[in-house]
Design a protein around this motif. Structure first.
Motif, PDB file in Angstrom:
ATOM      1  N   THR A  16       0.895  -0.832   0.055  1.00 41.61           N
ATOM      2  CA  THR A  16      -0.096   0.258  -0.373  1.00 41.61           C
ATOM      3  C   THR A  16       1.170   1.236   0.028  1.00 41.61           C
ATOM      4  O   THR A  16       1.720   1.017   0.952  1.00 41.61           O
ATOM      5  CB  THR A  16      -0.959   0.424   1.563  1.00 41.61           C
ATOM      6  OG1 THR A  16      -1.797  -1.085   1.519  1.00 41.61           O
ATOM      7  CG2 THR A  16      -1.700   1.475   1.637  1.00 41.61           C
ATOM      8  N   PHE A  17       0.438   2.331  -0.466  1.00 36.94           N
ATOM      9  CA  PHE A  17       0.893   3.030  -0.885  1.00 36.94           C
ATOM     10  C   PHE A  17       0.375   4.677   0.244  1.00 36.94           C
ATOM     11  O   PHE A  17      -0.508   4.658  -0.119  1.00 36.94           O
ATOM     12  CB  PHE A  17       0.757   3.434  -2.449  1.00 36.94           C
ATOM     13  CG  PHE A  17       1.758   5.992  -2.793  1.00 36.94           C
ATOM     14  CD1 PHE A  17       3.255   5.312  -2.555  1.00 36.94           C
ATOM     15  CD2 PHE A  17       1.525   6.312  -2.461  1.00 36.94           C
ATOM     16  CE1 PHE A  17       3.853   6.440  -2.678  1.00 36.94           C
ATOM     17  CE2 PHE A  17       1.859   7.709  -2.550  1.00 36.94           C
ATOM     18  CZ  PHE A  17       2.741   7.953  -2.864  1.00 36.94           C
ATOM     19  N   ASP A  18       1.352   4.677   1.751  1.00 38.84           N
ATOM     20  CA  ASP A  18       0.865   5.591   2.178  1.00 38.84           C
ATOM     21  C   ASP A  18       1.963   6.523   2.554  1.00 38.84           C
ATOM     22  O   ASP A  18       3.084   6.027   3.507  1.00 38.84           O
ATOM     23  CB  ASP A  18       0.336   4.363   3.357  1.00 38.84           C
ATOM     24  CG  ASP A  18      -0.007   5.276   4.941  1.00 38.84           C
ATOM     25  OD1 ASP A  18      -0.547   6.801   4.517  1.00 38.84           O
ATOM     26  OD2 ASP A  18      -0.368   4.669   5.599  1.00 38.84           O
ATOM     27  N   ILE A  19       1.717   7.626   2.265  1.00 45.62           N
ATOM     28  CA  ILE A  19       2.605   9.371   2.453  1.00 45.62           C
ATOM     29  C   ILE A  19       2.344   9.375   4.022  1.00 45.62           C
ATOM     30  O   ILE A  19       3.029  10.204   4.288  1.00 45.62           O
ATOM     31  CB  ILE A  19       2.368   9.641   2.050  1.00 45.62           C
ATOM     32  CG1 ILE A  19       1.116  10.805   2.097  1.00 45.62           C
ATOM     33  CG2 ILE A  19       2.713  10.026   0.038  1.00 45.62           C
ATOM     34  CD1 ILE A  19       0.865  12.106   1.260  1.00 45.62           C
ATOM     35  N   THR A  20       2.009   8.871   4.626  1.00 44.06           N
ATOM     36  CA  THR A  20       1.435   9.203   6.430  1.00 44.06           C
ATOM     37  C   THR A  20       2.191   8.196   7.103  1.00 44.06           C
ATOM     38  O   THR A  20       1.885   7.804   8.038  1.00 44.06           O
ATOM     39  CB  THR A  20      -0.146   9.318   7.181  1.00 44.06           C
ATOM     40  OG1 THR A  20      -0.651   8.374   6.935  1.00 44.06           O
ATOM     41  CG2 THR A  20      -0.360  10.636   6.497  1.00 44.06           C
ATOM     42  N   ARG A  21       2.907   6.926   6.734  1.00 49.52           N
ATOM     43  CA  ARG A  21       3.172   6.127   7.062  1.00 49.52           C
ATOM     44  C   ARG A  21       4.232   5.851   8.189  1.00 49.52           C
ATOM     45  O   ARG A  21       5.373   6.810   7.431  1.00 49.52           O
ATOM     46  CB  ARG A  21       3.859   4.584   6.276  1.00 49.52           C
ATOM     47  CG  ARG A  21       4.628   3.604   6.536  1.00 49.52           C
ATOM     48  CD  ARG A  21       5.731   2.513   4.985  1.00 49.52           C
ATOM     49  NE  ARG A  21       4.293   2.158   4.163  1.00 49.52           N
ATOM     50  CZ  ARG A  21       3.238   1.221   4.054  1.00 49.52           C
ATOM     51  NH1 ARG A  21       2.778   0.306   5.221  1.00 49.52           N
ATOM     52  NH2 ARG A  21       2.562   0.587   3.348  1.00 49.52           N
ATOM     53  N   PRO A  22       4.070   5.248   9.130  1.00 46.76           N
ATOM     54  CA  PRO A  22       5.274   5.319  10.107  1.00 46.76           C
ATOM     55  C   PRO A  22       6.083   4.936   9.642  1.00 46.76           C
ATOM     56  O   PRO A  22       6.094   3.851   9.304  1.00 46.76           O
ATOM     57  CB  PRO A  22       4.484   4.564  11.642  1.00 46.76           C
ATOM     58  CG  PRO A  22       3.523   4.086  11.513  1.00 46.76           C
ATOM     59  CD  PRO A  22       3.351   4.677   9.993  1.00 46.76           C
ATOM     60  N   ALA A  23       7.424   5.537  10.600  1.00 52.58           N
ATOM     61  CA  ALA A  23       9.161   5.142   9.988  1.00 52.58           C
ATOM     62  C   ALA A  23       9.652   3.459  10.339  1.00 52.58           C
ATOM     63  O   ALA A  23      10.104   3.714  11.763  1.00 52.58           O
ATOM     64  CB  ALA A  23       9.877   5.600  10.396  1.00 52.58           C
ATOM     65  N   THR A  24       8.912   2.548  10.516  1.00 45.29           N
ATOM     66  CA  THR A  24       8.903   0.835  10.865  1.00 45.29           C
ATOM     67  C   THR A  24      10.428   0.792  11.144  1.00 45.29           C
ATOM     68  O   THR A  24      11.412  -0.449  11.135  1.00 45.29           O
ATOM     69  CB  THR A  24       7.915   0.780  10.193  1.00 45.29           C
ATOM     70  OG1 THR A  24       7.536   0.188   9.231  1.00 45.29           O
ATOM     71  CG2 THR A  24       6.689   0.404  11.245  1.00 45.29           C
ATOM     72  N   ALA A  25      10.747   0.733   9.569  1.00 44.70           N
ATOM     73  CA  ALA A  25      12.212   0.396   8.816  1.00 44.70           C
ATOM     74  C   ALA A  25      12.709   1.818   7.685  1.00 44.70           C
ATOM     75  O   ALA A  25      12.029   2.837   7.585  1.00 44.70           O
ATOM     76  CB  ALA A  25      12.547  -0.751   8.258  1.00 44.70           C
ATOM     77  N   ARG A  26      13.778   1.684   7.519  1.00 44.31           N
ATOM     78  CA  ARG A  26      14.321   3.337   6.245  1.00 44.31           C
ATOM     79  C   ARG A  26      14.366   2.101   5.249  1.00 44.31           C
ATOM     80  O   ARG A  26      14.685   0.640   4.750  1.00 44.31           O
ATOM     81  CB  ARG A  26      16.016   2.824   6.858  1.00 44.31           C
ATOM     82  CG  ARG A  26      16.503   4.205   6.309  1.00 44.31           C
ATOM     83  CD  ARG A  26      17.786   4.825   6.879  1.00 44.31           C
ATOM     84  NE  ARG A  26      17.990   6.167   5.908  1.00 44.31           N
ATOM     85  CZ  ARG A  26      19.678   6.583   6.281  1.00 44.31           C
ATOM     86  NH1 ARG A  26      19.888   6.580   7.265  1.00 44.31           N
ATOM     87  NH2 ARG A  26      19.762   7.255   5.607  1.00 44.31           N
ATOM     88  N   SER A  27      13.632   2.847   4.249  1.00 45.95           N
ATOM     89  CA  SER A  27      13.969   2.231   3.027  1.00 45.95           C
ATOM     90  C   SER A  27      15.303   2.578   2.408  1.00 45.95           C
ATOM     91  O   SER A  27      16.492   3.299   2.691  1.00 45.95           O
ATOM     92  CB  SER A  27      13.192   3.939   2.362  1.00 45.95           C
ATOM     93  OG  SER A  27      13.577   3.342   0.422  1.00 45.95           O
ATOM     94  N   LEU A  28      15.651   1.135   1.287  1.00 38.21           N
ATOM     95  CA  LEU A  28      16.653   1.379   0.703  1.00 38.21           C
ATOM     96  C   LEU A  28      17.374   1.730  -0.934  1.00 38.21           C
ATOM     97  O   LEU A  28      17.917   1.373  -1.099  1.00 38.21           O
ATOM     98  CB  LEU A  28      17.471  -0.711   1.346  1.00 38.21           C
ATOM     99  CG  LEU A  28      17.470  -0.999   2.398  1.00 38.21           C
ATOM    100  CD1 LEU A  28      17.358  -2.649   2.404  1.00 38.21           C
ATOM    101  CD2 LEU A  28      18.115  -0.417   3.343  1.00 38.21           C
TER     102      LEU A  28
END
Length: 422
Positions: free
Chosen positions: A350-362
């Motif tokens: 799901t594309f969610d711009i309010t997503r909590p930062a549970t991990a760092r994108s690589l």
């Protein structure tokens, strides 16, 4: 689609593991296949649409570990010579050899200590302060590109803006005259793309040759008369007390160009496309523009331009999740699969711009080789999106999303993104 074939693979140390064939339609939507492979296991032998075979690492924790594992070398040239076919080299092998010779001495393609020596010479040029200082220039360039299509009710985002802004910024930084930007744009495009046939491969070789000659001439000119630009800084710089060799200078210019152009250009398109395909997220961003940095970060996770991942070369046997990657193998560290690992992101598709930062994108890498131009790329994407949304209250796709065609290549992006603004 992916299928499985069983056969040995000489350049992968005689492996007889099943080969998962990634078909030509993989690039259109790679994520179902990557999800399947990630669920089945952490490591797979795959055949890419280009025909190259790689060991693909699929899970987030393993990908992070692999990006920091010194046994998985960035020096891809180590295995090039032994894997080349006999002379005369076919066109695609010529591309491989020519690319290696141009970029082989760039920091992104080296291990420590050479990597560290070269990286510290350029990292200050992409510091947070210097990138922020570029904001007005990036904004002016973006406005000018949109001004050029101001009278159109429809235009192609890729041709009008996404392909042009990053090359404009990079050429300004390097000190390349505006009139010569197309030569750099062509060279960057052919390296990031996929060569469908021998004719395309020969065009790639010619573009790389022209780039090499041009950069060496530019280096000579800056030695004679330094200018306030990045090439002059590199020409006069010293790494551990030694000036850079000409080959190192060419490679450094090449990696700034290739790393600063293609990923940024494709991320501009991928990010705006994701917003246009998710009207609730687009509305949320219009209502709260402070969400823009988070929207770019989410686009990088959701559909980053580097797919399926970053290449490495195994200096020795490497065991991951019960599978041994043999010494001498080429490895694809699967950042695209890792960025949708459900162990680290809830509902990752799901594309969610309010997503909590549970991990760092690589999407920009990790650790020692984290992209030095990440801040600049993010600034360019943010600027394009903010400008487009401000100028076009009714911005939308001019064609159904399913009609869009992704190009083959190591950097994934849409060939054309027709927009309707009236």
């Amino acid at each position: 689609m992916t299928s499985t074939a069983q056969r040995g693979c000489p350049h992968l140390a005689g492996s007889a593991d099943p080969v998962h064939v990634l078909g030509p339609d993989f690039v259109q939507d790679p994520f179902p296949v990557l999800e399947q492979l990630r669920a089945e296991g952490p490591v797979h032998l795959v055949r890419l649409p280009s025909g190259a075979e790689r060991w693909l690492i699929t899970r987030y924790d393993d990908v992070v570990a692999a990006l920091g594992d010194p046994r998985l070398s960035n020096e891809l040239a180590r295995g090039v010579q032994q894997n080349l076919p006999p002379e005369p080299l076919p066109p695609r092998a010529q591309v491989t050899l020519r690319t290696t010779r141009i970029l082989g001495r760039a920091m992104a393609n080296l291990d420590p200590p050479d990597h560290d020596r070269l990286r510290k010479l350029i990292v200050r040029s992409f510091s947070a302060k210097r990138v922020e200082d570029l904001r007005p220039r990036v904004q002016r360039s973006t406005e000018a590109l949109f001004d050029a299509v101001a009278d159109a009710t429809e235009f192609d985002l890729v041709e009008a803006v996404a392909d042009r802004l990053p090359i404009t910024v990079i050429c300004e930084l390097l000190g390349v005259p505006t009139d010569d930007a197309d030569l750099f744009r062509t060279a960057a495009s052919v390296v990031g793309g996929y060569m469908a046939d021998d004719e395309a491969a020969l065009r790639t070789v010619a573009a790389l040759e022209a780039f090499d000659v041009y950069v060496r001439d530019l280096i000579a000119a800056r030695r004679a008369a330094p200018q306030p630009d990045l090439i002059s800084d590199l020409v006069t710089a010293e790494g551990d007390g030694q000036p850079l060799t000409e080959d190192e200078l060419v490679s450094m210019v090449g990696i700034v160009l290739f790393g600063g152009y293609e990923p940024s250009a494709q991320l501009i398109g991928n990010a705006l496309l994701a917003l246009l395909q998710h009207s609730d997220q687009l509305a949320a961003l219009r209502a709260d523009p402070t969400l823009l940095p988070a929207a770019v970060e989410e686009a990088l996770r959701y559909d980053g331009p580097v797919t399926p991942g970053l290449s490495r070369y195994a200096l020795e046997d490497v065991e991951i999740g019960g599978t041994t990657i043999p010494k001498g193998s080429y490895v694809m560290v699967g950042t695209a699969a890792a960025n949708r690992d459900p162990e680290h992101w809830p509902d990752p598709g799901t594309f969610d711009i309010t997503r909590p930062a549970t991990a760092r994108s690589l999407g920009f890498g990790h650790g020692l080789h984290y992209c030095v131009g990440a801040r600049l790329a993010a600034l360019e994407v943010e600027t394009v999106i903010a400008t487009a949304l401000r100028r076009y209250p009714r911005l939308r796709l001019a064609v159904p999303a399913e009609d869009l065609v992704y190009r083959q290549g190591s950097v994934r992006g849409v060939r054309e993104i027709p927009l309707r603004v009236g």
